[in-house]
Enzyme design. Structure first.
Site, short mmCIF file in Angstrom:
data_model
loop_
_atom_site.label_atom_id
_atom_site.label_comp_id
_atom_site.label_asym_id
_atom_site.label_seq_id
_atom_site.Cartn_x
_atom_site.Cartn_y
_atom_site.Cartn_z
CG LEU A 34 -25.47 11.62 -26.58
CD1 LEU A 34 -25.47 10.28 -27.33
CD2 LEU A 34 -26.60 12.50 -27.11
CB ILE A 35 -22.16 10.30 -20.37
CG1 ILE A 35 -22.13 10.35 -18.84
CG2 ILE A 35 -20.78 10.47 -20.99
CD1 ILE A 35 -21.45 9.16 -18.22
CE LYS A 55 -30.84 17.33 -24.75
NZ LYS A 55 -32.14 16.82 -24.29
N GLY A 61 -30.38 10.12 -21.49
CA GLY A 61 -31.02 10.11 -20.18
C GLY A 61 -32.31 10.91 -20.14
CD GLN A 87 -35.57 15.52 -20.96
OE1 GLN A 87 -36.22 15.00 -20.05
NE2 GLN A 87 -34.27 15.77 -20.84
CB CYS A 112 -7.40 5.15 -7.49
SG CYS A 112 -6.75 5.27 -9.17
#
Length: 484
Positions: free
Chosen positions: A183-184, A265, A287, A296, A454
């Site tokens: 999960l980013i 969440k 994270g 958390q 690039c």
């Protein structure tokens, strides 16, 4: 040009079948990345190491950089190889490589020997060490606390002198462990957690919950592609985008203020678990760091985990924020993380730190399940090596030669620019990293002609399309033809 690659120690203690499998995976990963970068090399697998022989010594800087970013490698040695004649020849060859570097330093010579020879390893150490001391400006020999260790290995009729020792990334080779879904959000925590899962050998797919529109989407895609291209490109992965703004709106309308963070969440975890299950992945990566924010706490994490049966991996659980930022700095992601837009989704005035499962489930019962289902149904899945921006209407032209009079914007990461600088005589080249391009595009003259460049064409294509939508009329992508 030859490298000797030492395995990560945890690979060497595995059973024979597992060790052989991991070594084969590492060998394959090196070959894949080298081919993608146009480097010709032979990679030979041995029981205790890999031996890489470059076809062209000019590729050594690029090869060294790549090997430093491939997980599974504890260290790799740049070695000079010679045929064995006698001990004096070993000294002469060692002096050529090391003489100048010993000036003002204390050193020691260490020799390993395999085979039947008329001399011992100690004979080599004494003869070479004495010769180096006499014929260089070394400060002396120190057998216990030397500044420099000169390493020599003799195998039958071959002599190997270590020219330089490089530190590897460690961990397991990517693909040696089962794949996961990370999960980013693009910030420090999710970025470092994703890196840690790659380093541990897990092909890491990315799941992004879009709460902030296209700007947020672009930034997170940039981060995911950056991580994959540097540390996981030996294995293809997917980037999943889930539009979650409707779910957030539903939570804001129906859930008590103090409970919103935990509920959000849990909804994210449910969606990620569904994506992972469909893709055959057995774990999700987050994270989260214990007690860093209200959601958390140990109590809240326990309640959040109850929403799904899928295994949740938290690589950062025991890390401090400064340590996390330090890892981001080490892997070259600090600047990109620092400039990432933040979208909290929901902000509670007094968020609960001790959520009760029965209370949370009661809050969730007020949500319309169709909103969640619609978000999941609208998810998009893309290959990481071919990212786009959703609903992007502009399609920039790609050319293999620079346009006369155009300014070329080199949007690569500074590390890539340093490793492979552009050499285009007569062309104005401006170094503008992709993670700064959006914030600095307002300073560019929209009447000018620009070409974006690039290495892989991913970031240049994405930003060129974005700039076209922002009103730049003369935007193209520069993609030179491959050599040959």
């Amino acid at each position: 040009m030859k490298y000797v690659i030492k395995f990560f120690p945890e690979i060497t203690i595995k059973s024979r079948p597992v060790r052989q499998r991991l070594a084969a995976r590492l060998c394959d990963n090196i070959n894949r990345v080298f081919r993608a970068e146009g480097i010709s090399a032979q990679v030979n697998k041995q029981w205790d190491k890999l031996v890489v022989v470059l076809a062209d010594a000019a590729d050594a800087p690029a090869a060294s950089d790549i090997l430093s970013r491939i997980s599974g490698i504890a260290s790799f040695l740049d070695v000079a190889e010679f045929e064995l004649t006698d001990v004096d020849a070993i000294f002469r060859q060692t002096l050529d490589l090391w003489g100048a570097r010993l000036a003002g330093k204390c050193f020691v010579v260490r020799c390993k020997r395999v085979g039947d020879h008329s001399f011992s390893s100690q004979d080599v150490e004494q003869y070479v060490g004495g010769g180096l001391l006499e014929h260089s400006d070394a400060a002396g020999v120190d057998l216990r606390n030397a500044d420099i260790t000169v390493s020599i290995e003799i195998r039958d009729e071959q002599v190997f002198i270590v020219n330089e020792r490089h530190k590897g990334l460690g961990g397991f080779p990517v693909g040696g462990i089962e794949p996961v879904l990370s999960l980013i959000s693009g910030g420090f925590d999710s970025t470092v957690a994703s890196f840690q899962s790659m380093r541990r050998g897990m092909p890491t797919h990315f799941c992004f919950f879009n709460l902030g529109g296209r700007e947020h989407e672009r930034g997170v895609k940039e981060m995911a592609w950056f991580l994959w291209s540097r540390y996981g490109s030996a294995q293809p992965v997917k980037f999943v985008t889930i539009p979650f703004d409707g779910v957030v709106a539903s939570i804001l309308e129906n859930v008590s203020n103090s409970q919103m963070g935990v509920v959000l969440k849990r909804q994210m975890f449910r969606a990620a678990a569904a994506v992972a299950d469909k893709a055959g992945l057995h774990a999700i990566v987050t994270g989260e760091s214990v007690a860093q924010v209200a959601s958390q706490t140990l109590v809240n994490l326990s309640v959040i985990d109850c929403a799904i049966d899928t295994l949740v991996l938290r690589p950062l659980a025991m890390m401090d924020k400064d340590d996390i930022i330090g890892v981001a700095r080490d892997i070259g992601a600090e600047s990109l993380c620092a400039q990432m837009p933040e979208y909290c989704g929901v902000i509670s005035v007094k968020p609960t730190t001790k959520a009760r499962l029965d209370r949370i489930e009661d809050e969730e019962s007020r949500l319309d399940p169709q909103v969640f289902a619609d978000a999941l149904a609208a998810a998009t899945v893309e290959g990481i090596d071919n990212l786009t921006l959703s609903e992007m209407s502009a399609a920039p032209e790609t050319l293999s030669v620079p346009v006369v009079g155009a300014t070329l914007l080199d949007v690569r990461h500074p590390d890539e620019v340093e490793r492979r600088p552009l050499n285009l005589p007569g062309v104005e080249v401006v170094k503008l990293p992709f993670y700064q391009l959006h914030s600095k595009s307002a300073d560019l003259d929209k009447s000018r002609s620009y070409m974006l460049y690039c290495d892989k064409g991913v970031m240049s294509r994405m930003h060129a399309a974005q700039m076209m939508e922002e009103g730049f009329q003369n935007i193209r992508v520069y993609r030179p033809a491959p050599p040959g």
